[in-house]
Design an enzyme around this catalytic site. Structure first.
Site, short mmCIF file in Angstrom:
data_model
loop_
_atom_site.label_atom_id
_atom_site.label_comp_id
_atom_site.label_asym_id
_atom_site.label_seq_id
_atom_site.Cartn_x
_atom_site.Cartn_y
_atom_site.Cartn_z
N HIS A 315 40.82 -45.84 -154.99
CA HIS A 315 41.31 -44.99 -153.89
C HIS A 315 42.27 -43.91 -154.37
O HIS A 315 43.31 -43.64 -153.75
CB HIS A 315 41.95 -45.85 -152.79
N ASP A 385 42.83 -52.44 -153.47
CA ASP A 385 41.56 -52.89 -152.88
C ASP A 385 40.39 -52.11 -153.45
O ASP A 385 40.53 -51.00 -153.95
CB ASP A 385 41.58 -52.72 -151.36
N GLU A 386 39.25 -52.74 -153.35
CA GLU A 386 37.96 -52.09 -153.60
C GLU A 386 37.85 -51.40 -154.95
O GLU A 386 37.35 -50.29 -155.05
CB GLU A 386 37.64 -51.11 -152.46
N VAL A 387 38.31 -52.07 -156.00
CA VAL A 387 38.03 -51.57 -157.34
C VAL A 387 36.55 -51.79 -157.62
O VAL A 387 36.01 -52.87 -157.36
CB VAL A 387 38.90 -52.29 -158.40
#
Lengths: 621, 621
Positions: A315, A385-387
């Site tokens: 992100h 989050d969301e690597v």
């Protein structure tokens, strides 16, 4: 019939303002319901009607909790009202000098909220009636803070407890309201509650207050948050202020500011000016340092902690373009890489380049300036989050780096690298915070999956924010491993769901829309107990609703947040043991209050239902 | 690199207004796409960049239809811009005196729309740059109305056709814009189109216009409507004005005002003052006669017909309470009758008492005053939906009436009574309209079901508004029976769907949310042809999206209507043969235009997508 007589005697006409010359033909009466709370019933005024009451006067005196939102832990509320004018409100403050300075501001907000009840407030046409006769009382507000001065919220519920006692002595022309609290934060909640025991009385063109009340109150959860994302779309400073106003009205205490993301970098940093120069959507879509400092203060006097998030190592993207210019190399990888589906969950992707040691001094500068702008901080949100492993794995630089470090390219190795990054980030933050460690918050992610959490993360350092569903077994595992958690399960508390998709057709990923009833009924404790009857509920710090901003900006932020944020507020403050049905009439009334205060809260029902409580039902319970 | 050089030479700083001192590091370039329309691509300004362009400048010159919404029937748009200031706009009007008076107002609106492009417009801080040098041109607008004066829309598409020709002669400092139309309504569409070929240029703090354009345009459908319900919740006059502003920006031409219903009666009638006295939610929630007249004029100068609906014989209740007082007996039955589920589709029920002859003179007065307020009318909406036979059948008065008229109580007999009512209503309206009959619009209902329509309704008198789904075989039957129809199929064009239920839990009845893509792709002609290849498409007058207001009021009406109403606008004006994908970038840009004009349109995508056209896709087509 009385009103028929009126018609016969007077010619029927309207005054220029658009109001009827005749008195309201309707009156409201508080009527007990079998096995349920009382409701206000609309009735025609007739010759046999003894005394009339406006809907507002009925509502502030009817029902166990009157018009209070969120409902307090215990309440006795009188069934009569006293009339008064804003000019007849005085206050007495007993507190340390430091707290007193805050209370003075909270009292100003309180008085402004009273003015907002006037129907002319929005058009800046507030003209109260002039005082005449003995009918109008004085309102004397006493605020006593008993504890030592405390300028910031901690994770202790007693910070926010308060009591409120309202009394009007017989044949006195004074109503006394006494608020007692341990901290400023409790005191301001008391003022908020007091303001809700007051409303505008149309027939008198004055305010009215319940003649008596006895309230003891404290929150069920210490963390009661709302997330706003200002990266996918910029949200104006004015809109954020309105959000903080509304949070205060709902006793929410944490504004989680997801300030940056891959899409844009609106935060102006003096030490890293190029980030916003390249990363903001335009030179109007910025948060200047003084904007941020002002918002932190604006929140504090409203009982709201402004919690910064700097989401990393995924992100990121916009705003990081200048690395090569400055000889620092590429600070991110796979930003805008195509096809994006292979590298992230939504365009334009982007992750920090963990092979580039230069990211750490930059991150250190970011943390340092954020601590200055947002501080003093008692928590920090690291995102996390969301690597996307394929993003890193597709970078030649990172692949070479892994190879030169003799690490294979298995998922587990990448997670290891990620946790190294996270530990370094934590240390950089601590350093930025004058070596004072504070809890870091992380989203649930691959790092928090079964078996990994305890390996990669230290429960003493990290609080985990759960954004999966309310049936995810991970919740049980986190609690069993003694992690403190915050609930943001998307199946109830993601406020951006239910619209059309913004990439492709159909509806967005977390559809359907989370209606206020679902928001209200989402109980963290019940979710945890459903997964395991032996978990330690004290690890649940609270919850947070999230408004991701792919499909919202300053124009629609209010409608999306409110009054669903109010449903969240009561769940987290009161943690009721009943469902939304027992809160419905207070909710509909509270929404009207938010609108009076300038918040563009969405409408849940026809006004008809607000005027005819109990008749807009689907099944008689 | 150029921007690196800039960094080296100048200290990096911001001016007090929050703007960067440095020029925008980004530029946009119009890039052709294989087999698709061109897109604006965001690029970093470098030493080799030849000329820079703002995103706005790129968008008004890029793509076949530039920034136009709805897209015109044919367009050629130049790829350069000229700069000018609002003070350098002049107009020349060639029209009858009557039309000229309207055009003068439309030009004022046009100029206000240009001012609205300035970023300081909302805060009333519009300061344009002062003119310096030869760079700025004059804009000379010529408007020619060729037909005889026509003060109202008819059902003829040629009413609204126009052409627009923009040219800037080489080395001239004048841009000429010539609009030709048959009526005022066409001319104002031309002005709207012209305003969309103009935008704000940040770098110059001025306006810019495309240097040339050649547009010929007319609507595909003659009826392009938006329904707003102001009974379930009151919508402020200001909000209705904003709605009319936005309709004008989308070339929608019919504001269908569902002004009353069972819930409230906000319309103040001088001849029947008790209706609003008893029926309005409060004496602030009113439409005074002057409000209505003003809105009719406000709409007309924006090319919008304000179409009144008086829904009967169902959907009445509040406001009709005074019958017994006046010796007229009960004018309605089953209003607020419980349990409501047996008598209607939502509380509080209510239908006209067809056994009471007194309803007709009252209805006659209502029609007469509505014709005065809304007139001259070219259509009238009678409502006529959702009559509940059990409501009538549960009234002793009506049962006795049926019996004394020797009619049985079968469904067909009730339908017969209903059609008698409808015929009398039609005659009363005609009488109220000085004996000039106009088409009446009716919702699809039990009266329009298979086999009944031709028996009960006259195709020369009635236009049928279809609110069932796009696969309803009834559509075929209506068209085969030569009824003119308007599409409002709820599965695409009901804008209130997708929220939580307002009675009970779960989601509201017509969920899910109708996203703009679904609104856009809802083609009346395709729907009809799917049901029958032989129908006469000329019977399809157009379509209308409906915003029923159980769950919306002045606070959220903009967000609900826009930009989905824009998707409707292009479907009905342009009737494109492609789906939403080919309209996406123009739509996102047009939404920004609505916001500049003060309409709180919802955000469809991250600003990132608006700055990076073509990169927010789900599948590469």
């Amino acid at each position: 019939m009385w009103s028929l007589q009126v018609f016969t005697v007077f010619a029927f006409a309207y005054v220029a303002s658009g109001q009827f010359e005749l008195p309201n033909p309707w009156t409201w009466r508080c009527v007990p319901q079998e096995g349920k709370d009382s409701v206000c019933v609309k009735e025609l005024v007739t010759a046999t009607t003894s005394g009339t009451s406006s809907n507002a006067a009925c509502k502030i005196t009817c029902g166990k909790y009157g018009p209070l939102w969120p409902k307090p832990k215990s309440a006795k509320i009188g069934n009569e009202v006293q009339y008064f004018l804003p000019s007849a409100v005085s206050e007495n403050i007993v507190a340390s000098e430091a707290d007193k300075a805050l209370v003075v501001q909270a009292v100003e907000i309180f008085k402004d909220n009273l003015n907002a009840y006037h129907p002319g407030y929005k058009k800046r046409q507030v003209v109260w009636r002039s005082r005449d006769g003995a009918k109008f009382i004085e309102l004397r507000v006493s605020i006593e803070i008993e504890g030592p001065s405390q300028s910031h919220l901690t994770l202790d519920v007693s910070d926010e407890q308060y009591s409120l006692f309202v009394e009007t002595l017989p044949s006195s022309s004074i109503t006394n309201a006494t608020i007692r609290a341990k901290t400023f934060f409790g005191a301001r909640h008391g003022l908020e509650t007091l303001s809700q025991l007051i409303d505008y009385e149309e027939a008198e063109n004055s305010l009215m207050i319940v003649n008596s009340a006895d309230i003891a109150d404290q929150p069920s959860f210490t963390y009661r948050g709302l997330l706003l994302d200002t990266s996918r779309n910029y949200i104006s400073v004015d809109s954020i202020k309105r959000t903080l106003d509304a949070m205060a009205a709902n006793k929410l205490n944490t504004f989680h500011w997801h300030i940056t993301d891959s899409h844009s970098f609106p935060m102006v940093l003096k030490s890293l000016p190029k980030m916003a120069y390249y990363g903001s959507y335009s030179d109007r879509d910025l948060y200047q340092p003084e904007d941020i400092r002002n918002l932190v203060v604006y929140g504090r006097v409203r009982g709201v902690r402004v919690l910064p998030e700097f989401d990393a190592p995924a992100h990121v993207g916009s705003g990081w373009e200048w690395g090569p210019q400055e000889g620092l190399g590429e600070l991110t990888v796979c930003y805008k890489q195509e096809p994006w589906q292979e590298y992230c969950v939504e365009p334009p992707c982007g992750q920090l380049n963990i092979a580039n040691e230069n990211i750490y001094p930059v991150l250190g500068k970011i943390y340092k300036e954020m601590v200055e702008l947002f501080g003093p901080i008692d928590m920090f949100h690291f995102g996390g989050d969301e690597v996307n492993l394929n993003c890193w794995n597709s970078s030649e630089e990172i692949v070479n780096y892994m190879s030169s470090n003799r690490v294979d390219r298995s998922a587990d190795s990448f997670y290891g690298q990620w946790s190294i990054f996270q530990n370094r980030a934590y240390d950089l933050l601590t350093e930025a915070n004058n070596n004072l460690p504070v809890p870091g918050i992380l989203w649930t992610s691959h790092l928090t999956e079964k078996g990994r959490t305890t390996r990669f993360l230290d429960k003493n350092k990290y609080i985990i924010q759960i954004w999966s569903t309310g049936t995810d077994p991970l919740i049980k595992e986190l609690l069993e491993n003694k992690f403190r958690v915050i609930f943001s399960n998307y199946d109830a508390w993601y406020l951006d769901c239910g619209l059309g998709a913004w990439v492709g057709d159909g509806h967005n990923w977390c559809s359907p829309y989370k209606e206020w009833q679902a928001v209200y009924d989402n109980s963290p404790n019940k979710i945890a107990l459903n997964l395991s009857s032996t978990v330690d509920l004290s690890l649940i710090l609270g919850g947070e609703a999230a408004l991701w901003s792919e499909q919202v900006d300053s124009e629609s932020v209010d409608v999306r947040l409110w009054p669903r944020g109010s449903a969240l507020g009561e769940r987290l403050w009161s943690d009721p043991d009943h469902d939304w049905r027992d809160a419905e009439y207070r909710m509909v009334n509270h929404r009207q209050r938010l609108v009076k205060r300038g918040v563009q809260a969405d409408r849940l029902q026809p006004e008809w239902c607000h005027q005819n409580e109990g008749l807009c039902y689907i099944n008689k319970a």
